[in-house]
Scaffold this active site. Sequence first.
Site, PDB file in Angstrom:
ATOM      1  N   ARG A   1       4.606   3.313   6.101  1.00 14.92           N
ATOM      2  CA  ARG A   1       3.779   3.091   7.292  1.00 14.92           C
ATOM      3  C   ARG A   1       3.448   1.612   7.472  1.00 14.92           C
ATOM      4  O   ARG A   1       3.964   0.942   8.341  1.00 14.92           O
ATOM      5  CB  ARG A   1       2.513   3.935   7.193  1.00 14.92           C
ATOM      6  CG  ARG A   1       1.743   4.038   8.477  1.00 14.92           C
ATOM      7  CD  ARG A   1       0.457   4.810   8.272  1.00 14.92           C
ATOM      8  NE  ARG A   1      -0.421   4.136   7.328  1.00 14.92           N
ATOM      9  CZ  ARG A   1      -1.210   4.757   6.455  1.00 14.92           C
ATOM     10  NH1 ARG A   1      -1.209   6.074   6.390  1.00 14.92           N
ATOM     11  NH2 ARG A   1      -1.984   4.082   5.656  1.00 14.92           N
ATOM     12  N   GLU A   2       2.591   1.082   6.616  1.00 16.06           N
ATOM     13  CA  GLU A   2       2.175  -0.316   6.787  1.00 16.06           C
ATOM     14  C   GLU A   2       3.003  -1.281   5.940  1.00 16.06           C
ATOM     15  O   GLU A   2       3.258  -2.396   6.333  1.00 16.06           O
ATOM     16  CB  GLU A   2       0.687  -0.444   6.442  1.00 16.06           C
ATOM     17  CG  GLU A   2      -0.157   0.337   7.418  1.00 16.06           C
ATOM     18  CD  GLU A   2      -1.575   0.547   6.940  1.00 16.06           C
ATOM     19  OE1 GLU A   2      -2.118  -0.343   6.275  1.00 16.06           O
ATOM     20  OE2 GLU A   2      -2.134   1.626   7.219  1.00 16.06           O
TER      21      GLU A   2
ATOM     22  N   ASP B   1       0.843  -1.197   0.000  1.00 17.47           N
ATOM     23  CA  ASP B   1       0.000   0.000   0.000  1.00 17.47           C
ATOM     24  C   ASP B   1       0.875   1.242   0.000  1.00 17.47           C
ATOM     25  O   ASP B   1       0.617   2.201  -0.710  1.00 17.47           O
ATOM     26  CB  ASP B   1      -0.942   0.007   1.209  1.00 17.47           C
ATOM     27  CG  ASP B   1      -0.216  -0.137   2.544  1.00 17.47           C
ATOM     28  OD1 ASP B   1       0.902  -0.680   2.564  1.00 17.47           O
ATOM     29  OD2 ASP B   1      -0.768   0.304   3.563  1.00 17.47           O
TER      30      ASP B   1
ATOM     31  N   TRP C   1     -11.216  -6.621  -1.887  1.00 18.20           N
ATOM     32  CA  TRP C   1      -9.848  -6.937  -1.464  1.00 18.20           C
ATOM     33  C   TRP C   1      -9.593  -8.422  -1.795  1.00 18.20           C
ATOM     34  O   TRP C   1      -8.761  -8.736  -2.631  1.00 18.20           O
ATOM     35  CB  TRP C   1      -9.666  -6.617   0.024  1.00 18.20           C
ATOM     36  CG  TRP C   1      -9.201  -5.207   0.287  1.00 18.20           C
ATOM     37  CD1 TRP C   1      -7.957  -4.825   0.668  1.00 18.20           C
ATOM     38  CD2 TRP C   1      -9.954  -3.987   0.165  1.00 18.20           C
ATOM     39  NE1 TRP C   1      -7.890  -3.450   0.798  1.00 18.20           N
ATOM     40  CE2 TRP C   1      -9.095  -2.918   0.495  1.00 18.20           C
ATOM     41  CE3 TRP C   1     -11.269  -3.687  -0.197  1.00 18.20           C
ATOM     42  CZ2 TRP C   1      -9.509  -1.578   0.478  1.00 18.20           C
ATOM     43  CZ3 TRP C   1     -11.678  -2.356  -0.219  1.00 18.20           C
ATOM     44  CH2 TRP C   1     -10.810  -1.333   0.110  1.00 18.20           C
TER      45      TRP C   1
ATOM     46  N   GLU D   1      -2.083   9.057  -0.667  1.00 14.44           N
ATOM     47  CA  GLU D   1      -3.139   8.227  -0.070  1.00 14.44           C
ATOM     48  C   GLU D   1      -4.433   9.024   0.061  1.00 14.44           C
ATOM     49  O   GLU D   1      -5.518   8.520  -0.195  1.00 14.44           O
ATOM     50  CB  GLU D   1      -2.659   7.803   1.335  1.00 14.44           C
ATOM     51  CG  GLU D   1      -3.696   7.139   2.177  1.00 14.44           C
ATOM     52  CD  GLU D   1      -3.167   6.824   3.579  1.00 14.44           C
ATOM     53  OE1 GLU D   1      -2.280   7.547   4.064  1.00 14.44           O
ATOM     54  OE2 GLU D   1      -3.635   5.838   4.168  1.00 14.44           O
TER      55      GLU D   1
ATOM     56  N   ASP E   1      -5.594  -2.720  -2.834  1.00 17.30           N
ATOM     57  CA  ASP E   1      -4.768  -1.706  -3.494  1.00 17.30           C
ATOM     58  C   ASP E   1      -4.186  -2.268  -4.783  1.00 17.30           C
ATOM     59  O   ASP E   1      -4.186  -1.620  -5.829  1.00 17.30           O
ATOM     60  CB  ASP E   1      -3.624  -1.253  -2.573  1.00 17.30           C
ATOM     61  CG  ASP E   1      -4.117  -0.698  -1.250  1.00 17.30           C
ATOM     62  OD1 ASP E   1      -5.047  -1.290  -0.674  1.00 17.30           O
ATOM     63  OD2 ASP E   1      -3.587   0.329  -0.798  1.00 17.30           O
TER      64      ASP E   1
HETATM   65  C1  BGC Z   1      -4.017   0.976   3.830  1.00 20.23           C
HETATM   66  C2  BGC Z   1      -4.731   0.807   2.525  1.00 20.23           C
HETATM   67  C3  BGC Z   1      -5.639  -0.371   2.637  1.00 20.23           C
HETATM   68  C4  BGC Z   1      -6.654  -0.001   3.683  1.00 20.23           C
HETATM   69  C5  BGC Z   1      -7.711  -1.020   3.864  1.00 20.23           C
HETATM   70  C6  BGC Z   1      -5.058   1.324   4.842  1.00 20.23           C
HETATM   71  O1  BGC Z   1      -4.558   1.586   6.089  1.00 20.23           O
HETATM   72  O2  BGC Z   1      -2.986   1.898   3.771  1.00 20.23           O
HETATM   73  O3  BGC Z   1      -4.189   1.209   1.435  1.00 20.23           O
HETATM   74  O4  BGC Z   1      -6.188  -0.878   1.501  1.00 20.23           O
HETATM   75  O5  BGC Z   1      -6.039   0.338   4.901  1.00 20.23           O
HETATM   76  O6  BGC Z   1      -8.566  -0.636   4.757  1.00 20.23           O
END
Ligand code: BGC
Length: 942
Positions: free
Chosen positions: A492-493, A488, A560, A787, A500
């Site tokens: 961060r994650e 993503d 998803w 984002e 995505d």
């Molecule tokens: C991520 C996204 C992801 C989403 C889903 C976010 O925190 O950065 O890109 O698809 O959460 O809820």
Amino acid sequence: MIKVIDLKIENQEILFGTDILKPRFSWKLKSETAGTCQIAYQVQVFEASFTMKKLIWDSNKIQSTESIHIEYGGPSLESRASYCYKVRVWCSNGEETPWSSEQYWEMGLLHKDEWVARWIEPEQEDVTEEPELTLEDMFIKKNKGEYSPPEKKLHSPKIVRKLFTVDHKPIEKARLYITAHGLYQAKVNGKKITDAEFTPDFTSYTNYLQYQTYDVLPHLVVGENVLGVTLSDGWYAGRISIPGGSAQFGNRLGLLAQLEITFTDGTKQMIGTDHSFQSADSHYVYSDIFIGEKQDKNLDKIGWDCPGYECFTHEWSRVKVAEYNLDNLRAQYGEYVKPMETLSPIRIWKDESNAFIIDFGQIIAGRVRVHLQCSKGEEIKIEHSEVLNEKGEFFSNIVGRNKEQTDYYVASGENGEVFEPTFTFHGFRYVRLSGYHSELLLDDITAIVLFSDMKQTGHFQTSDTKINQLWQNIQWSQKGNMLSIPTDCPQRERAGWTGDLQVFAPTAAFNMDVQSFLTRWLWNLQREQTNEGEILNYSPAPKDIWNDLKFTGSISSAGWGDAIIIVPWVLYQRYGNHRILEECYPAMEKWLSFIEKSAAKGKENNENDYDRYLWDTKFHFGDWMIPSFMLGENPQGPIASALKTKDCIATAFYAYSSSLLSKIANVLGKKERSHYYDLLHHKVKKAFEYAYVKDTGMLTADYQGVYTLALAFDLLTEDKKTKAVHRLVELIKLNDYRIDTGFLSVPFILDVLCENRYKDIAYKLLFQTNCPSWLYEVDHGATTIWESWEAIKPDGTVGAFSFNHYAFGCVGDWLVRYIGGLSPMEPGYKKFKVEANITDQLTHAETKYDSVYGEIKIKWQMVDTNEMFLQVHVPPSTSAIISLKDVCEDNITNLQTQLINRGYTNSKFIKEENRVEFLVGSGQFDITYKMKKLSKEACLKS
Ligand code: BGC
């Protein structure tokens, strides 16, 4: 003369240490002759060792126009063996090509019992487990998690060493098979054996761990040698994902390595990891992918990875042999992460605290290399960020536990010291370097861009500089988010969010050859699918993902999980990759049957037959991040947008996935299943209409994105369709021609408008510069896709968002199809359509795509107010339908005669659209024609 070029095996030029038992061959043709088409081919495969070459498979002459994914059909391939292959083809003009050059490949270790090496673990403390931090803690209780200094909880990466002696006799080959729990960097006699980084790649380690094979012959010497390996936490044991939890796949670093030296006399020497290896702490004080890395050069055990080094017993200890099952081992598949580009700073200045701020001019994923002039013990701190705040100051846009993105270096004071971290990467454009007492010049610091080494296949350019910048931003977001897995965001994650990638996949497949990269990722999705059939929200999945159940009661979501169907379908469409459909098919069926059960849950006694086809029974992300829920003074936030849209969006995806699965089953020759999914699709479609469409044509969830998906997925009857289009247009107008679509609907909105005769509005949305819009970001200095559309507000306020999220960059696919004019019609672009939609905001566009059959080029240019020049290049063995729109009526006959004179006798004239269409084979086509006067409105609306 026609030539066979660009031979690939499993989509790679070099395949080294593979365990694919039926690899597939592909090639391209080089020809100066128009209309070149392969009609037959022959592939020969040889077993090829140092001393012999033996033909083991001859396809013989096969009548076929196919030159991609031709499967090896000979006897079983053997462990460690090397092979070569060559190809020749026959063409429609009677020409026969010479044999191609020979390409080599080598097999890895195919059987578990060939590993004589044992898993070893250096003496170490177990990785410190982070306290539990759930999404509920983070998002509802607003608990960001306790901060604890990295040095208090992170341990030193370990170095592992083995001294061995190589006999004085000629060596045929020397291979190192290696993998780790954590990341490794391997050296032989102090020299790196590869430019690959972050090995082993991020996979669902517990059930899928890749080993790598390297040729180490060039590094060996007669006599004493040292294999030296550094191990760090990496994705396996380090802090990852949303809550920054640790030890997600294991809590101990480990190494499995087997060095095999084969001598020309047939004898073999094996050095496998065992208790005779020694380990110690390194000059890496700690290293974590998310937190960052600290090195203290003064702790370096100089020469530890070379012969002649003395291992003091107080520093070095014997490793322990550990018992791990080898069932999860697979050979490397797909490209390695590598340093792909370097960037020099565009500006360096000092802030109030006397720290250097370095601007690299571009948001990337990577790290810096800095040349330092320090005194011994001087400690340099390097922080990373993607933006400056509204005052132009360094601003950490990434918040959350263990998201420091900060490196430290303690200098030795030697001349010419260079610091570059090894086992971490960051998402950044700006760097704050503090604690440094010398001058920092532009040449002293470089940004290293890291991503998986995929070939760039797509190029796109127009006469509009802002659109070109948008295009660049999309590409950079792809580079930044394709480091080992599709993520993503890279700061961060850094998680393999399925939604995505699903929305971005068509754009990604144009930009780069993502076949192998995404195949590997899809293997993770399959392996992590639950027994009930759920495809997890992100993959590879850390153990913390199960905590999400406490927050939303769910670990999968519509749009998803559907990635398991959509992404393989994209790979099939764009690359003609049939095998990925076969491989994923069982998982696709399982996912759909999960949806069927989940939707019908608790509805056994419902009288209404529609109810059980509505997927309104669980949490979903819905049309995630709808701008009107995210922007402004008091935004309701993404969960609100999820709750408002989840049921109808989930049902829409239920319908969409069943229709795709019906098509996929058909491609795979499963007629009955195809029929079943087609029926299912119709039932869900009816249920959607029954539950979510009012008589007025309004949808119960009255949002742009919901109309967009209902139209894109063809869920409405004709009369309702017209009404829905009107309402969508109305909503867009009410929103001042700005989009209000979330993650799942953005990829479709411009298509839906164009297909329903509102091309003018599609272009208005594209060229919009007010927020939210793609060009608003460009106008606000974006170098990647954000984002949140309003990550920088109109008043300049900078938000704590990711500035590198490729999802909204999915518009790239539309740009190529509508403005560039290139759309695939048959898998792999074996047949494609060339149809540019000219708008008077643009005077030219150029698209190049290196397809699996060869390069496609489309260039259009308005020469004069209404004179158009179009140049198309069609690669051998493919065909294209060239469609010229808005041709001036007086010019039609002239144009058709021109075409006939050039031998295109099949041209058609479609009167209502003033369109001339004709089919061509390979070659280059230059056409100049008059277009009807393009008054803004008329032209855009046509
Ligand atoms: C991520 C996204 C992801 C989403 C889903 C976010 O925190 O950065 O890109 O698809 O959460 O809820």
